[in-house]
Design an enzyme around this catalytic site. Structure first.
Site, short mmCIF file in Angstrom:
data_model
loop_
_atom_site.label_atom_id
_atom_site.label_comp_id
_atom_site.label_asym_id
_atom_site.label_seq_id
_atom_site.Cartn_x
_atom_site.Cartn_y
_atom_site.Cartn_z
N ARG A 44 0.82 -1.22 0.00
CA ARG A 44 0.00 0.00 0.00
C ARG A 44 0.85 1.27 0.00
O ARG A 44 0.45 2.30 -0.55
CB ARG A 44 -0.94 0.00 1.20
CG ARG A 44 -2.08 -0.95 0.98
CD ARG A 44 -3.09 -0.92 2.08
NE ARG A 44 -4.27 -1.69 1.68
CZ ARG A 44 -5.19 -2.12 2.50
NH1 ARG A 44 -5.10 -1.86 3.79
NH2 ARG A 44 -6.23 -2.79 2.05
N LYS B 190 -21.64 -17.38 -1.87
CA LYS B 190 -23.10 -17.24 -1.79
C LYS B 190 -23.69 -16.32 -2.85
O LYS B 190 -23.11 -15.28 -3.19
CB LYS B 190 -23.47 -16.66 -0.43
CG LYS B 190 -23.25 -17.65 0.69
CD LYS B 190 -23.58 -16.98 1.99
CE LYS B 190 -23.51 -17.97 3.15
NZ LYS B 190 -23.68 -17.30 4.43
N GLY C 117 -11.78 -8.78 -2.74
CA GLY C 117 -11.58 -9.83 -1.74
C GLY C 117 -10.82 -11.06 -2.18
O GLY C 117 -9.66 -10.99 -2.55
N GLY D 253 -13.94 -3.64 -0.31
CA GLY D 253 -15.31 -3.11 -0.21
C GLY D 253 -15.59 -2.04 -1.25
O GLY D 253 -16.69 -2.01 -1.84
#
Ligand code: AMP
Length: 395
Positions: free
Chosen positions: A35, A198, A354, A377
């Site tokens: 980062r 999911k 992710g 996110g």
């Protein structure tokens, strides 16, 4: 889109929101500097112009309290090493000390402020706090994609105090361009590969993406909800019974919109959720009781390969199997290889959000795809079609 390239920073102080939320070991040494490295080009541009850079970031979740273990002073040496300039540190991000340190900063110098989240006002998006931050610089630069989905003081609210003098850093600009290529301007055919566990966590992405893509590849644990909804036997595979209707609706909508949906036809099934389980390849609609599908089968991978290799724009989000266990990682590795091959042949490929990013790094595909997103996110919310507050504030 205004970036740092639209400004000459000579004699100017740039207040730069970076994402230095880096991991530490037990001795507070930085264990992954990516980062910091990602923010380097923006910092260098400011310094080479003859400006100075005031860097601000959060680190961890101190929840508005000063927490010495989450002080940004622990990364000061690392930032100095990477940027190649001895970075100064000030033990607050607002107030007299911060203002004095900023005022004394000379051209070519870099100042790192203390953790923004030591003040509860940061996450609340407090306007007075944002105004205090704004006093430190002449130009506001946002280069923190990882927090662009948060309407915090330093990521969003502060921008209003720089009506003319605000812009994106190189990293954030690259993220925006990559997402735009997939969602709006990419060459056709466009293919999205969605995996993960999911349907429920990906539904908003699927709905948004149906308007943008020509091909939708569905893999991973999501598969079984679609298969069961269509009458297949999924054995003990992960399946959301309450999402079966939704799955059928997605397939109907895709058909109406002319999107070709590709679902596994065979799977590697296991008699236990374990790397050492007994395994066998079975048709996806005939998984026996006591067995669960944990990776894509060979015919499925052949089908997916054909689609990926003919695509000119590719988005990948979510692993195709339980890649954390080597026995079930082959499908995810294969998908990475097909995307790498397509990219070599000229396709644009974006990996984001992710676990697929983790997989790409773990299996060494990072340099073989066009772009790997740095924001989890923030990336997911972009794919859901949301305008991120941090981006909107600059525009
Ligand atoms: P997500 O956070 O929804 O993107 O899901 C990522 C997780 O999905 C990873 O940890 C994978 O192990 C898991 N996953 C992928 N395929 C399957 C599968 N067939 N059964 C259970 N979990 C899976």
């Amino acid at each position: 889109m205004k970036t740092v390239d639209n400004f000459n920073f000579k004699g100017k102080k740039a207040l730069v929101r970076v994402d230095f939320n880096v991991p530490f070991d037990g001795d507070l040494n930085v264990t992954d500097t990516s980062r910091i490295e990602a923010a380097k080009p923006t910092i260098i541009k400011i310094l080479e112009d003859g400006g100075s850079a005031i860097l601000m970031s959060h680190l961890g979740r101190p929840k508005g309290q000063v927490n010495p273990d989450m002080s940004l002073k622990h990364i000061c040496d690392e930032v100095s090493k990477i940027v190649g300039v001895s970075v100064k540190f000030v033990e607050d991000c607002v107030g007299e000390k911060a203002e004095a340190a900023a005022a004394n900063l000379k051209s070519g110098e870099v100042l790192l402020l203390e953790n923004l989240r030591f003040h509860a006002e940061e996450e609340k998006g407090d306007k007075t706090f944002a105004e205090q931050l704004s006093k430190l610089g002449d130009v506001y630069v946002n280069d923190a994609f990882g927090t662009a989905h948060r309407a915090h003081a330093s990521t969003t609210v502060v921008a209003q105090f720089f009506p003319e003098n605000r812009c994106f850093g190189y990293l954030l600009a690259k993220e925006i361009e990559a997402i735009d290529k997939v969602m709006a301007t990419g060459e056709k055919p466009v293919c999205a590969i969605l995996g993960g566990s999911k349907v429920s966590s990906k539904i908003t992405i699927i709905e948004n993406i149906l308007d943008k893509v020509d091909h939708l590849i569905i893999g991973g644990g999501m598969t079984y909800t679609f298969i069961k909804a269509q009458g297949g036997k999924v054995g003990d595979s992960i399946c959301e019974d309450d999402k079966q209707e939704l799955a059928l609706e997605i397939l109907k909508k895709a058909k109406e919109k002319g999107v070709e949906v590709h679902i596994p036809v065979d799977v590697l099934a296991a008699d236990d959720f374990s790397n050492d389980a007994n395994t066998k390849v079975v048709p996806v609609t005939e998984i026996p009781e006591g067995w669960q599908g944990l990776d894509a089968g060979p015919k499925t991978l052949e089908n997916f390969k054909e689609v990926i290799l003919k695509s000119k724009t590719i988005l990948w989000n979510g692993p195709i199997g339980v890649f954390e266990m080597p026995t079930f990682a082959k499908g995810t590795i294969a998908i990475g290889n097909y995307i790498a091959e397509a990219t070599e042949n000229g396709a644009f490929s974006l990996v984001g959000g992710g676990d697929s990013v983790a997989a790409v790094k773990q299996f060494g595909f990072e340099d073989k795809v066009s772009y790997v997103s740095t924001g989890g996110g923030a990336m997911l919310e972009s794919l859901e079609g949301k305008t991120l507050p941090g981006i909107a504030a600059i525009l």
